[in-house]
Design a protein around this motif. Structure first.
Motif, mmCIF file in Angstrom:
data_model
loop_
_atom_site.group_PDB
_atom_site.id
_atom_site.type_symbol
_atom_site.label_atom_id
_atom_site.label_comp_id
_atom_site.label_asym_id
_atom_site.label_seq_id
_atom_site.Cartn_x
_atom_site.Cartn_y
_atom_site.Cartn_z
ATOM 1 N N VAL A 1 10.083 -4.537 0.072
ATOM 2 C CA VAL A 1 10.867 -5.267 1.077
ATOM 3 C C VAL A 1 11.877 -4.294 1.693
ATOM 4 N N LYS A 2 11.501 -3.714 2.826
ATOM 5 C CA LYS A 2 12.373 -2.767 3.550
ATOM 6 C C LYS A 2 12.963 -1.700 2.631
ATOM 7 N N GLY A 3 12.092 -1.064 1.888
ATOM 8 C CA GLY A 3 12.531 0.044 1.029
ATOM 9 C C GLY A 3 13.537 -0.381 -0.032
ATOM 10 N N GLY A 4 13.551 -1.681 -0.373
ATOM 11 C CA GLY A 4 14.484 -2.158 -1.411
ATOM 12 C C GLY A 4 15.931 -2.142 -0.958
ATOM 13 N N THR A 5 16.151 -2.062 0.359
ATOM 14 C CA THR A 5 17.530 -1.992 0.837
ATOM 15 C C THR A 5 18.248 -3.324 0.595
ATOM 16 N N ALA A 6 19.562 -3.242 0.537
ATOM 17 C CA ALA A 6 20.360 -4.425 0.195
ATOM 18 C C ALA A 6 20.793 -5.168 1.453
ATOM 19 N N GLY B 1 12.799 4.866 -8.509
ATOM 20 C CA GLY B 1 12.576 4.964 -7.080
ATOM 21 C C GLY B 1 13.787 5.626 -6.466
ATOM 22 N N SER B 2 13.945 5.355 -5.180
ATOM 23 C CA SER B 2 15.064 5.956 -4.485
ATOM 24 C C SER B 2 16.374 5.283 -4.914
ATOM 25 N N CYS B 3 17.393 6.081 -5.033
ATOM 26 C CA CYS B 3 18.722 5.567 -5.406
ATOM 27 C C CYS B 3 19.704 6.267 -4.482
ATOM 28 N N THR B 4 19.807 5.753 -3.269
ATOM 29 C CA THR B 4 20.544 6.496 -2.250
ATOM 30 C C THR B 4 21.904 5.875 -1.975
ATOM 31 N N ALA B 5 22.844 6.711 -1.638
ATOM 32 C CA ALA B 5 24.188 6.296 -1.222
ATOM 33 C C ALA B 5 24.780 5.335 -2.261
ATOM 34 N N GLY B 6 25.242 4.170 -1.826
ATOM 35 C CA GLY B 6 25.871 3.215 -2.750
ATOM 36 C C GLY B 6 25.000 2.923 -3.945
ATOM 37 N N GLN C 1 0.318 3.477 -3.132
ATOM 38 C CA GLN C 1 -0.559 4.627 -2.857
ATOM 39 C C GLN C 1 0.230 5.857 -2.426
ATOM 40 N N LYS C 2 1.052 5.692 -1.367
ATOM 41 C CA LYS C 2 1.805 6.865 -0.898
ATOM 42 C C LYS C 2 2.893 7.249 -1.935
ATOM 43 N N ASN C 3 3.664 6.259 -2.353
ATOM 44 C CA ASN C 3 4.794 6.573 -3.236
ATOM 45 C C ASN C 3 4.429 6.562 -4.726
ATOM 46 N N ARG C 4 3.202 6.106 -5.022
ATOM 47 C CA ARG C 4 2.682 6.103 -6.407
ATOM 48 C C ARG C 4 3.616 5.399 -7.385
ATOM 49 N N ALA D 1 0.842 -1.204 0.000
ATOM 50 C CA ALA D 1 0.000 0.000 0.000
ATOM 51 C C ALA D 1 0.880 1.258 0.000
ATOM 52 N N ARG D 2 1.956 1.243 0.801
ATOM 53 C CA ARG D 2 2.856 2.407 0.844
ATOM 54 C C ARG D 2 3.479 2.634 -0.540
ATOM 55 N N HIS D 3 3.889 1.547 -1.148
ATOM 56 C CA HIS D 3 4.569 1.623 -2.452
ATOM 57 C C HIS D 3 3.634 2.186 -3.532
ATOM 58 N N SER E 1 15.947 1.591 -4.443
ATOM 59 C CA SER E 1 16.579 1.026 -3.253
ATOM 60 C C SER E 1 17.101 2.106 -2.304
ATOM 61 N N GLY E 2 16.916 1.848 -1.019
ATOM 62 C CA GLY E 2 17.447 2.751 0.002
ATOM 63 C C GLY E 2 18.908 2.463 0.326
ATOM 64 N N GLY E 3 19.613 1.752 -0.554
ATOM 65 C CA GLY E 3 21.035 1.460 -0.324
ATOM 66 C C GLY E 3 21.208 0.297 0.636
ATOM 67 N N ALA E 4 22.284 0.326 1.376
ATOM 68 C CA ALA E 4 22.608 -0.807 2.256
ATOM 69 C C ALA E 4 21.607 -0.922 3.401
ATOM 70 N N PHE E 5 21.276 -2.144 3.785
ATOM 71 C CA PHE E 5 20.474 -2.366 4.995
ATOM 72 C C PHE E 5 21.436 -2.190 6.165
ATOM 73 N N LEU E 6 21.323 -1.026 6.798
ATOM 74 C CA LEU E 6 22.373 -0.584 7.725
ATOM 75 C C LEU E 6 22.680 -1.549 8.876
ATOM 76 N N PRO E 7 21.678 -2.191 9.492
ATOM 77 C CA PRO E 7 22.039 -3.068 10.617
ATOM 78 C C PRO E 7 23.002 -4.197 10.213
ATOM 79 N N LEU E 8 23.069 -4.545 8.921
ATOM 80 C CA LEU E 8 23.980 -5.631 8.508
ATOM 81 C C LEU E 8 25.128 -5.098 7.649
HETATM 82 N N1 COA Z 1 18.611 0.413 6.442
HETATM 83 C C1 COA Z 1 17.705 -0.279 7.164
HETATM 84 N N2 COA Z 1 16.370 -0.110 7.037
HETATM 85 C C2 COA Z 1 15.937 0.819 6.188
HETATM 86 C C3 COA Z 1 16.817 1.593 5.430
HETATM 87 C C4 COA Z 1 18.204 1.375 5.573
HETATM 88 N N3 COA Z 1 19.103 2.016 4.843
HETATM 89 N N4 COA Z 1 16.091 2.407 4.645
HETATM 90 C C5 COA Z 1 14.808 2.155 4.912
HETATM 91 N N5 COA Z 1 14.706 1.194 5.843
HETATM 92 C C6 COA Z 1 13.489 0.587 6.382
HETATM 93 C C7 COA Z 1 12.630 1.565 7.165
HETATM 94 O O1 COA Z 1 13.071 1.606 8.494
HETATM 95 C C8 COA Z 1 11.267 0.928 7.033
HETATM 96 O O2 COA Z 1 11.187 -0.185 7.893
HETATM 97 P P1 COA Z 1 9.765 -0.644 8.509
HETATM 98 O O3 COA Z 1 8.917 -1.029 7.334
HETATM 99 O O4 COA Z 1 10.120 -1.794 9.372
HETATM 100 O O5 COA Z 1 9.239 0.540 9.215
HETATM 101 C C9 COA Z 1 11.295 0.363 5.621
HETATM 102 O O6 COA Z 1 12.676 0.240 5.269
HETATM 103 C C10 COA Z 1 10.649 1.267 4.601
HETATM 104 O O7 COA Z 1 11.156 2.571 4.750
HETATM 105 P P2 COA Z 1 10.172 3.865 4.740
HETATM 106 O O8 COA Z 1 11.030 5.057 4.974
HETATM 107 O O9 COA Z 1 9.019 3.668 5.637
HETATM 108 O O10 COA Z 1 9.616 3.798 3.250
HETATM 109 P P3 COA Z 1 9.568 4.892 2.135
HETATM 110 O O11 COA Z 1 9.079 4.229 0.913
HETATM 111 O O12 COA Z 1 8.820 6.082 2.582
HETATM 112 O O13 COA Z 1 11.097 5.345 1.906
HETATM 113 C C11 COA Z 1 13.427 5.095 1.432
HETATM 114 C C12 COA Z 1 12.041 4.435 1.459
HETATM 115 C C13 COA Z 1 14.432 4.034 1.070
HETATM 116 C C14 COA Z 1 13.405 6.192 0.366
HETATM 117 C C15 COA Z 1 13.734 5.776 2.798
HETATM 118 O O14 COA Z 1 13.477 4.834 3.811
HETATM 119 C C16 COA Z 1 15.162 6.227 2.953
HETATM 120 O O15 COA Z 1 15.505 7.284 2.442
HETATM 121 N N6 COA Z 1 15.983 5.452 3.665
HETATM 122 C C17 COA Z 1 17.330 5.814 4.021
HETATM 123 C C18 COA Z 1 18.245 5.626 2.856
HETATM 124 C C19 COA Z 1 19.684 5.862 3.255
HETATM 125 O O16 COA Z 1 20.019 6.859 3.813
HETATM 126 N N7 COA Z 1 20.504 4.896 2.945
HETATM 127 C C20 COA Z 1 21.879 4.951 3.249
HETATM 128 C C21 COA Z 1 22.418 3.578 3.196
HETATM 129 S S1 COA Z 1 24.156 3.621 3.244
#
Ligand code: COA
Length: 613
Positions: free
Chosen positions: A197-202, A271-276, A135-138, A131-133, A230-237
């Motif tokens: 899937v978690k904002g497409g993070t890796a 979509g988002s193309c952040t950092a890496g 409706q909110k993000n269109r 729904a977020r993908h 993709s939001g780039g790397a999944f930071l916790p890992l």
């Molecule tokens: N690492 C871990 N988790 C992340 C993440 C990251 N880099 N980026 C997003 N997530 C998680 C969010 O915490 C959220 O988790 P939840 O569903 O358990 O609440 C989920 O991914 C979706 O993120 P959300 O922000 O709610 O969705 P969105 O569609 O509005 O935005 C992004 C998605 C990717 C644009 C935004 O989350 C973002 O900008 N993230 C940070 C990107 C970043 O700075 N990356 C640097 C990596 S080096």
């Protein structure tokens, strides 16, 4: 409707555009080829232990093709030699009915698990994330994006169950889809983030999946298209994603190396193309960005705010307008997602590739019912049925030209066709004995010599090689030597290799039967397959003291859990689990994909990667 009209226009376009090769040169610059190309029918490839093999035309081994021979490639219609191989006996013995029925019961359980996994991955990140993908993000969902990009839905998805059952949770499709589909008739590799899937993070498994996709693209010389969201790397890992050689940075390295090998790289920022993640499109040769959906920056608005106190919108910081009009990072501005995919299809049309001739000759179906494969898929090794029964249900007309039928009978070798493609089949009929290994080496070299792709049907049923006497020691050593020869023959065979694990994949036999470490172009598992160094139930062969009973039980339990096909595919040790009844279709698709290399541009011209300036 709109899409299908456009699609048909594109296909028409394909008939009009005569794609020709641009250039030929002798020297290789990359780590896996020393070849040159012409438009001839047969293939040869320089073995490449590091990267897998590449086919190249046989005639180029000895001469540089002339301009006229190149022209012939597009005008001369090629014909295979006729064949009338004998029909292989696929009837099973009534005495084996109970084995068949036990196998079938097991296969139905495995199939159920397969369907549950499929359902799980089709839901992506779940309802809320969808729904977020949308409706909110269109944004368009990833599978719908592929529908818009590819000619049809007849694509080969790779490792769809990767990411399920990992220590850090279930990551559906490892957060990105990868596979091979046709764009304007050309097989291309795609890698598409699933932002539900978690904002497409890796995650680490996402990185592994992308690297595997690039490896397959390299090995099979497939143009690659990245759908980046993709939001780039999944930071916790992060420590499992960033620092090492085969971590995230390697995907960018690969893009450069593949470009230098003349394997085109195209990206769509949807979509988002952040950092890496921002480097995937910037390392591509050509990139498209979608207005109001695609953003590309190293640090997003929250980071800017934290650093400078400035409020800036994602659009102003790194949106489509900025990158198409100011930074020049992006080459094509698309007003909407569908426009971006149509644009990408047009980019693929500019690659100047030749398409393989459509083969209109009719194909013979197997004489025996493919559905029987469910009852032939081995549940255990105690009552293995003759692998001929399986082969007879996979090949055209169940026709098989067997090689060395009376020698080394634990291995079945011979020639057959799969949907018209001539292949060499190497199938286990039990453990690889000394004679079976020699026969395997001979046959693999034969196929290499004749440029015939190899299909391995792996069902290793290892027996512990106890050494109780000098005679037994000699026989074990001879077997070792023969297996070593077969491994060398398989490793160095330069033709495409496709492995299907139809039963067990254990011990050294699995290497000789072209397991993962031996770089087959594709490797699939049947859901009943088991992959482990020792077969479950065989650990007593290693631990032999009476006190060790508990330990043996524990190891056997561990082997049982860890050897399951789903455990394996979740960790991406293969290219996916396929149902037995789909095997012929999957093999045929793979054979078409590997054949496409023959029709590509010269790969030697460029000696540097494409540089985005
Ligand atoms: N690492 C871990 N988790 C992340 C993440 C990251 N880099 N980026 C997003 N997530 C998680 C969010 O915490 C959220 O988790 P939840 O569903 O358990 O609440 C989920 O991914 C979706 O993120 P959300 O922000 O709610 O969705 P969105 O569609 O509005 O935005 C992004 C998605 C990717 C644009 C935004 O989350 C973002 O900008 N993230 C940070 C990107 C970043 O700075 N990356 C640097 C990596 S080096």
């Amino acid at each position: 409707m709109y899409c299908s009209v456009l699609r048909s226009l594109h296909l028409k376009g394909n008939n009009v555009i005569q794609l020709t090769r641009a250039s030929f040169s002798q020297n290789s610059q990359s780590w896996d080829t020393t070849s040159k190309l012409s438009g001839c029918t047969a293939y040869h490839c320089t073995p490449s232990p590091a990267s897998g093999s590449l086919w190249q035309p046989l005639t180029n081994r000895t001469h540089q093709p002339s301009a006229s021979s190149r022209c012939m490639s597009s005008t001369v219609r090629r014909r295979r030699l006729p064949s009338a191989f004998p029909i292989i006996d696929g009837e099973f013995h009534p005495a084996h009915r109970h084995v068949y029925e036990a196998n079938l019961r097991n296969s139905l359980i495995c199939q159920q698990k397969y369907l549950e996994h499929k359902e799980k991955v089709m839901k992506g990140g779940g309802e809320n994330a969808i729904a977020r993908h949308t409706q909110k993000n269109r944004k368009v969902l990833v599978r719908d994006r592929l529908r818009m990009l590819l000619d049809d839905e007849d694509y080969l998805e790779l490792s769809p169950f990767a990411g399920l059952g990992l220590p850090y949770g279930d990551i559906p499709s490892a957060g990105c889809l990868s596979g091979i589909g046709k764009i304007n008739g050309l097989w291309c590799m795609f890698v598409a983030n699933d932002a539900t899937v978690k904002g497409g993070t890796a995650y680490p498994i996402s990185v592994k999946k992308q690297l595997r996709a690039q490896f397959v693209a390299k090995q099979n010389r497939l143009p690659s298209v990245y759908l980046v969201d993709s939001g780039g790397a999944f930071l916790p890992l992060q420590s499992d994603i960033f620092p090492d050689k085969n971590h995230g940075g390697r995907t960018f390295y690969n893009e450069a190396v593949m470009s230098a090998m003349k394997i085109p790289q195209v990206a769509i920022v949807c979509g988002s193309c952040t950092a890496g993640g921002a480097y995937t499109p910037t390392m591509s040769e050509e990139a498209v960005i979608v207005h109001r959906i695609g953003t590309l920056y190293l640090g997003g608005p929250p980071l800017v705010k934290a650093a400078t106190g400035e409020d800036v919108s994602p659009e102003d910081l790194g949106g489509a307008r900025l990158h198409s009009e100011v930074s020049g990072c992006m080459d094509h501005f698309a007003a909407a997602e569908n426009e971006a995919y149509e644009n990408t299809r047009n980019i693929i049309s500019t690659l100047n590739y030749e398409l393989p001739e459509e083969d209109s000759t009719s194909v013979e179906e197997p004489l025996y019912n493919v559905d029987d494969l469910m009852g032939l898929a081995p549940r255990c090794y105690n009552h293995s049925m003759d692998v001929r029964l399986i082969v007879s249900r996979l090949i055209d007309g169940s026709r098989f030209q067997e090689f060395k039928a009376r020698y080394g009978t634990p291995l079945l070798t011979g020639f057959a066709k799969i949907e018209g493609h001539l292949v060499g089949i190497v199938a286990n009929n039990g453990e690889l004995t000394y004679e079976a290994s020699l026969k395997g080496s001979h046959f693999v070299q034969l196929c290499d010599q004749r440029d015939i792709p190899l299909i391995f049907l792996q069902n290793t049923a290892p027996e512990p090689a106890h050494t109780f006497s000098r005679t037994k020691a000699e026989s074990n050593t001879n077997r070792l030597k023969a297996q070593g020869s077969m491994m060398s023959a398989v490793a160095c065979a330069s033709v495409p290799k496709i492995t299907v694990v139809i039963g067990g994949c254990h011990g050294a036999d699995s290497y000789a039967m072209c397991g993962r470490a031996f770089d087959p172009n594709f490797l699939f598992l049947w859901p009943n397959a088991r992959v482990s160094i020792l077969a479950p139930g065989h650990s007593d062969a290693l631990v032999q003291t009476e006190e060790a009973e508990e330990e043996i039980t524990q190891i056997n339990e561990m082997l049982k859990e860890e050897s399951s096909a789903f455990f394996s595919t979740g960790r991406l040790w293969d290219d996916g689990v396929i149902l037995p009844q789909d095997t012929r279709r999957v093999l045929s698709k793979c054979l078409k994909i590997v054949k496409q290399q023959e029709y590509q541009l010269s790969r030697e011209k460029t000696r540097t990667p494409f540089l985005r300036l």
